[in-house]
Design a protein around this motif. Structure first.
Motif, PDB file in Angstrom:
ATOM      1  N   LYS A   3       0.829  -1.192   0.000  1.00 12.32           N
ATOM      2  CA  LYS A   3       0.000   0.000   0.000  1.00 12.32           C
ATOM      3  C   LYS A   3       0.871   1.252   0.000  1.00 12.32           C
ATOM      4  N   GLN A   4       0.472   2.252  -0.772  1.00  9.39           N
ATOM      5  CA  GLN A   4       1.231   3.490  -0.878  1.00  9.39           C
ATOM      6  C   GLN A   4       0.537   4.589  -0.072  1.00  9.39           C
ATOM      7  N   TYR A   5       1.336   5.333   0.703  1.00  7.61           N
ATOM      8  CA  TYR A   5       0.821   6.374   1.574  1.00  7.61           C
ATOM      9  C   TYR A   5       1.491   7.711   1.241  1.00  7.61           C
ATOM     10  N   ILE A   6       0.708   8.764   1.319  1.00 14.12           N
ATOM     11  CA  ILE A   6       1.222  10.100   1.048  1.00 14.12           C
ATOM     12  C   ILE A   6       0.704  11.057   2.129  1.00 14.12           C
ATOM     13  N   GLY A   7       1.591  11.893   2.658  1.00 14.85           N
ATOM     14  CA  GLY A   7       1.193  12.964   3.562  1.00 14.85           C
ATOM     15  C   GLY A   7       1.399  14.301   2.862  1.00 14.85           C
ATOM     16  N   ILE A   8       0.377  15.154   2.910  1.00 18.97           N
ATOM     17  CA  ILE A   8       0.429  16.431   2.192  1.00 18.97           C
ATOM     18  C   ILE A   8       0.049  17.569   3.126  1.00 18.97           C
ATOM     19  N   ASP A   9       0.830  18.632   3.078  1.00 16.74           N
ATOM     20  CA  ASP A   9       0.504  19.878   3.766  1.00 16.74           C
ATOM     21  C   ASP A   9       0.288  20.933   2.687  1.00 16.74           C
ATOM     22  N   ALA A  10      -0.981  21.264   2.443  1.00 16.49           N
ATOM     23  CA  ALA A  10      -1.334  22.210   1.389  1.00 16.49           C
ATOM     24  C   ALA A  10      -1.458  23.600   1.995  1.00 16.49           C
ATOM     25  N   GLY A  11      -0.388  24.371   1.932  1.00 13.92           N
ATOM     26  CA  GLY A  11      -0.370  25.708   2.503  1.00 13.92           C
ATOM     27  C   GLY A  11      -0.846  26.755   1.517  1.00 13.92           C
ATOM     28  N   GLY A  12      -0.832  27.998   1.953  1.00 14.94           N
ATOM     29  CA  GLY A  12      -1.293  29.080   1.108  1.00 14.94           C
ATOM     30  C   GLY A  12      -0.379  29.369  -0.057  1.00 14.94           C
ATOM     31  N   THR A  13       0.916  29.075   0.102  1.00 14.62           N
ATOM     32  CA  THR A  13       1.895  29.354  -0.946  1.00 14.62           C
ATOM     33  C   THR A  13       2.491  28.087  -1.532  1.00 14.62           C
ATOM     34  N   LEU A  14       2.813  27.107  -0.670  1.00 11.69           N
ATOM     35  CA  LEU A  14       3.467  25.883  -1.102  1.00 11.69           C
ATOM     36  C   LEU A  14       2.705  24.648  -0.639  1.00 11.69           C
ATOM     37  N   HIS A  52      -3.303  11.468   3.202  1.00 12.94           N
ATOM     38  CA  HIS A  52      -3.701  12.303   4.332  1.00 12.94           C
ATOM     39  C   HIS A  52      -3.256  13.722   4.025  1.00 12.94           C
ATOM     40  N   ILE A  53      -4.176  14.662   4.222  1.00  9.96           N
ATOM     41  CA  ILE A  53      -3.856  16.039   3.846  1.00  9.96           C
ATOM     42  C   ILE A  53      -4.249  17.015   4.946  1.00  9.96           C
ATOM     43  N   THR A  54      -3.433  18.023   5.118  1.00  8.17           N
ATOM     44  CA  THR A  54      -3.686  19.079   6.093  1.00  8.17           C
ATOM     45  C   THR A  54      -3.350  20.412   5.452  1.00  8.17           C
ATOM     46  N   GLY A  55      -3.598  21.504   6.168  1.00  8.84           N
ATOM     47  CA  GLY A  55      -3.245  22.830   5.663  1.00  8.84           C
ATOM     48  C   GLY A  55      -4.447  23.619   5.183  1.00  8.84           C
ATOM     49  N   GLY A  56      -4.240  24.907   4.972  1.00  6.72           N
ATOM     50  CA  GLY A  56      -5.312  25.820   4.617  1.00  6.72           C
ATOM     51  C   GLY A  56      -5.960  25.535   3.272  1.00  6.72           C
ATOM     52  N   LYS A  57      -5.222  24.930   2.331  1.00  2.00           N
ATOM     53  CA  LYS A  57      -5.760  24.615   1.019  1.00  2.00           C
ATOM     54  C   LYS A  57      -6.172  23.151   0.891  1.00  2.00           C
ATOM     55  N   ALA A  58      -6.301  22.460   2.028  1.00  2.00           N
ATOM     56  CA  ALA A  58      -6.632  21.034   1.993  1.00  2.00           C
ATOM     57  C   ALA A  58      -7.971  20.784   1.322  1.00  2.00           C
ATOM     58  N   GLY A  59      -8.950  21.639   1.603  1.00  2.23           N
ATOM     59  CA  GLY A  59     -10.277  21.458   1.024  1.00  2.23           C
ATOM     60  C   GLY A  59     -10.269  21.583  -0.484  1.00  2.23           C
ATOM     61  N   VAL A  60      -9.558  22.578  -0.993  1.00  3.50           N
ATOM     62  CA  VAL A  60      -9.464  22.776  -2.437  1.00  3.50           C
ATOM     63  C   VAL A  60      -8.802  21.566  -3.096  1.00  3.50           C
ATOM     64  N   VAL A  69      -9.031  10.937  -0.095  1.00  3.62           N
ATOM     65  CA  VAL A  69      -8.281  11.908   0.688  1.00  3.62           C
ATOM     66  C   VAL A  69      -8.912  12.043   2.062  1.00  3.62           C
ATOM     67  N   LEU A  70      -8.089  11.914   3.104  1.00  6.89           N
ATOM     68  CA  LEU A  70      -8.546  12.074   4.483  1.00  6.89           C
ATOM     69  C   LEU A  70      -7.971  13.367   5.039  1.00  6.89           C
ATOM     70  N   ARG A  71      -8.829  14.205   5.595  1.00  7.99           N
ATOM     71  CA  ARG A  71      -8.410  15.485   6.139  1.00  7.99           C
ATOM     72  C   ARG A  71      -7.869  15.317   7.558  1.00  7.99           C
ATOM     73  N   ALA A 266       3.225  17.872   6.825  1.00  3.88           N
ATOM     74  CA  ALA A 266       3.051  16.726   5.935  1.00  3.88           C
ATOM     75  C   ALA A 266       3.426  15.418   6.637  1.00  3.88           C
ATOM     76  N   VAL A 267       4.503  15.457   7.442  1.00  2.00           N
ATOM     77  CA  VAL A 267       4.897  14.268   8.213  1.00  2.00           C
ATOM     78  C   VAL A 267       3.805  13.911   9.211  1.00  2.00           C
ATOM     79  N   GLY A 268       3.285  14.919   9.932  1.00  2.00           N
ATOM     80  CA  GLY A 268       2.224  14.664  10.893  1.00  2.00           C
ATOM     81  C   GLY A 268       0.967  14.127  10.246  1.00  2.00           C
ATOM     82  N   ALA A 269       0.640  14.618   9.058  1.00  2.00           N
ATOM     83  CA  ALA A 269      -0.516  14.101   8.328  1.00  2.00           C
ATOM     84  C   ALA A 269      -0.306  12.634   7.962  1.00  2.00           C
ATOM     85  N   LEU A 270       0.900  12.298   7.535  1.00  2.00           N
ATOM     86  CA  LEU A 270       1.213  10.913   7.180  1.00  2.00           C
ATOM     87  C   LEU A 270       1.133   9.994   8.393  1.00  2.00           C
ATOM     88  N   LEU A 271       1.520  10.491   9.561  1.00  5.86           N
ATOM     89  CA  LEU A 271       1.492   9.699  10.788  1.00  5.86           C
ATOM     90  C   LEU A 271       0.080   9.466  11.306  1.00  5.86           C
TER      91      LEU A 271
END
Length: 280
Positions: A3-14, A52-60, A69-71, A266-271
């Motif tokens: 199984k492949q896992y990805i953690g994403i932090d979708a911020g306002g700029t990056l 798993h995704i977090t950050g201000g742009k997670a919804g978009v 995608v899990l918030r 992103a690490v925390g989202a993956l965890l």
């Protein structure tokens, strides 16, 4: 296939991305306004991943992504990621069981972490967005790399008034090296020609000193000496780091900068939800 896992932090700029590849963490960083390109990159590198995704742009991002995608709460992800990174690569001397996390992105958010508990205790609109905005207003430059280079080459301290300037004929009650007023030395401005590099250097100092002051005051109130500074604003910005290190130590606290600290969210989202196996 595992199984492949990805953690994403979708911020306002990056957008910061963390994933496991052959037993090692991999880190990617992409512009937040290129969501279609990011999704294409994920599709080219992964097959039906769990994200798993977090950050201000997670919804978009979640609306645009065809995969499941899990918030994850941004503050939970940040603190969990910092704790994990500290455990894997502890600073020397080792940090105590309680510490402050100052996350400098577009703005700044401050958290208190104690063992398994954490709390967001404040924040400010002062951050990387301030650097970009004021640099543009003062110099017309908007490219981040150019702004970094100009800040390194400038010296804007003469634009400020220090405590020592005010107490010029007597011993000051606090360190004379502290800034009493950012951009307050209008008399010097009228008499001296300053370059665009000097203006940006002064902006960097104002941001660094303000963030540090907030952090030190919070650390005093919560009874800890350790402040962990993270965020994409620090990436490649040694001048800002130096200001924050010097100012934090001047105020009697211990500053720490985590390697890969900007990926904490992103690490925390993956965890999150027991995905620690994905990082082993």
């Amino acid at each position: 296939m595992d199984k492949q896992y990805i953690g994403i932090d979708a911020g306002g700029t990056l957008v910061k991305i963390v994933y496991n590849h052959e037993g090692h963490l991999r880190f990617e960083k992409m512009a937040a306004d290129r969501i279609d390109e990011i999704i294409e990159w994920i599709n080219n590198h992964f097959t039906n991943p769990e994200i798993h995704i977090t950050g201000g742009k997670a919804g978009v991002f979640a609306e645009a992504c065809p995969d499941k995608v899990l918030r994850v709460n941004e503050f939970e992800a940040t603190c969990e990621g910092v704790s994990w990174l500290l455990e894997k690569d502890p600073p020397s001397p080792e940090i105590s069981s309680q510490f402050l996390v100052t996350n400098v992105g577009t703005g700044t958010s401050i958290h208190y972490v104690s063992e398994d508990a954490y709390e967001r205790i404040g924040g400010s609109g002062m951050g990387g967005g301030t650097l970009l905005g004021l640099s543009y207003l003062l110099t017309g430059r908007s490219d981040f790399e150019t702004i970094l280079e100009m800040g390194r080459n400038g010296n804007g301290q003469a634009l400020n008034i220090t405590v020592g300037d005010i107490y010029s004929h007597e011993t000051p009650p606090i360190s004379g090296a502290l800034t009493a007023s950012n951009f307050g030395n209008t008399a010097n401005m009228r008499e001296t020609g300053f370059s665009s590099e000097d203006y940006i250097s002064a902006v960097v100092r104002m941001i660094g000193e303000t963030i540090t002051t907030m952090s030190v005051q919070a650390a005093d109130r919560l009874g800890t000496d350790a402040v962990v500074y993270i965020g994409s604003t620090f990436a490649g910005h040694d001048t800002l780091k130096e200001i924050i290190i010097g100012y934090t130590e001047l105020r009697g606290k211990k500053p720490y900068f985590l390697p890969r600290g900007e990926y904490s969210g992103a690490v925390g989202a993956l965890l999150h939800y027991g995905w620690s196996d994905a990082l082993l």
